[in-house]
Design a protein around this motif. Structure first.
Motif, mmCIF file in Angstrom:
data_model
loop_
_atom_site.group_PDB
_atom_site.id
_atom_site.type_symbol
_atom_site.label_atom_id
_atom_site.label_comp_id
_atom_site.label_asym_id
_atom_site.label_seq_id
_atom_site.Cartn_x
_atom_site.Cartn_y
_atom_site.Cartn_z
ATOM 1 N N UNK A 97 0.841 -1.192 0.000
ATOM 2 C CA UNK A 97 0.000 0.000 0.000
ATOM 3 C C UNK A 97 0.879 1.246 0.000
ATOM 4 N N UNK A 98 0.585 2.156 -0.930
ATOM 5 C CA UNK A 98 1.308 3.429 -0.961
ATOM 6 C C UNK A 98 0.367 4.549 -1.358
ATOM 7 N N UNK A 99 0.776 5.777 -1.096
ATOM 8 C CA UNK A 99 0.022 6.948 -1.540
ATOM 9 C C UNK A 99 0.390 7.215 -2.999
ATOM 10 N N UNK A 100 -0.578 7.703 -3.752
ATOM 11 C CA UNK A 100 -0.281 8.064 -5.146
ATOM 12 C C UNK A 100 0.017 9.549 -5.275
ATOM 13 N N UNK A 101 -0.050 10.284 -4.166
ATOM 14 C CA UNK A 101 0.251 11.705 -4.207
ATOM 15 C C UNK A 101 -0.726 12.504 -5.048
ATOM 16 N N UNK A 151 -3.484 4.535 -2.533
ATOM 17 C CA UNK A 151 -4.525 5.462 -2.103
ATOM 18 C C UNK A 151 -4.387 6.729 -2.931
ATOM 19 N N UNK A 152 -5.478 7.444 -3.071
ATOM 20 C CA UNK A 152 -5.424 8.709 -3.794
ATOM 21 C C UNK A 152 -4.664 9.741 -2.953
ATOM 22 N N UNK A 153 -4.872 9.679 -1.653
ATOM 23 C CA UNK A 153 -4.242 10.623 -0.726
ATOM 24 C C UNK A 153 -3.721 9.846 0.483
ATOM 25 N N UNK A 154 -3.351 10.563 1.500
ATOM 26 C CA UNK A 154 -2.805 9.938 2.707
ATOM 27 C C UNK A 154 -3.900 9.277 3.541
ATOM 28 N N UNK A 155 -3.483 8.436 4.487
ATOM 29 C CA UNK A 155 -4.414 7.736 5.367
ATOM 30 C C UNK A 155 -5.240 8.734 6.193
#
Length: 189
Positions: A64-68, A99-103
């Motif tokens: 899982x990572x952010x896509x910024x 993710x589109x943004x942060x948690x």
């Protein structure tokens, strides 16, 4: 019962995602979280972490990572390509989710959970909902930190985890449409 391994960016992600995953999938016995220290470090380390999961009886893995704020599919494809190029073939299924943004975006989605955690810790202050489309907020962390401050809560991993545990996932899904994709990824594992 199964054991999930997740590779995430940082310690707050490692506190929140296992809690949310177990709420989505009660059949998951344990979630082993491995924080990497940001997106660049995650991209460098995740294949090695997956290799380590081979020895930890992991049944399924989720990276899982952010896509910024960029197209999440591009970030997911990038991770998949890196795994393919590594030549490593895990004995368990691996899924990628960006993710589109942060948690913090998701945690902003249910201010009632923040208030519930504040009350459980003896705080009497409360906070109100953010009345903006959450996924359009490019940097949700300052807003979430303000929400925590107004509720009298510290911004530590344990508070993040307690808020995730108290959160209404349907409410988050209403406010963050990309969360529905995360649910699908977790169910697909």
């Amino acid at each position: 019962m199964s054991i999930f391994g997740i590779v995430v960016e940082g310690p707050r992600d490692a506190a929140v995602y296992p809690t949310i995953i177990r709420k989505i999938r009660p059949d998951v016995e344990q979630v082993v979280a491995w924080p990497c220290g940001g997106v660049p470090a995650l991209r460098k380390k995740f294949v090695g972490v997956l290799r380590g999961f081979e020895y930890n009886r992991i049944d399924k893995a989720l990276v899982i990572r952010d896509s910024g704020g960029k197209d999440p599919r591009t970030s997911e494809a990038d991770l998949s390509d890196l795994l393919d190029k590594s030549g490593f073939k895990p004995t368990f299924s691996v899924h990628f989710y960006a993710t589109r943004c942060m948690v913090e975006t998701w945690l902003l989605g249910d201010e009632r959970a923040v208030n519930e955690v504040a009350l459980s810790r003896g705080r009497i202050r409360s906070t109100k909902a953010i009345n903006k489309p959450l996924e359009e907020i490019m940097d949700p962390k300052p807003l979430f930190l303000t929400m925590l401050s107004k509720a009298g809560l510290s911004a530590d991993d344990k508070v993040y985890e307690e808020i995730a545990a108290a959160a209404d996932l349907d409410r988050i899904a209403e406010r963050s449409p990309r969360f529905a994709e995360f649910r699908k990824h977790v169910h697909a594992c």
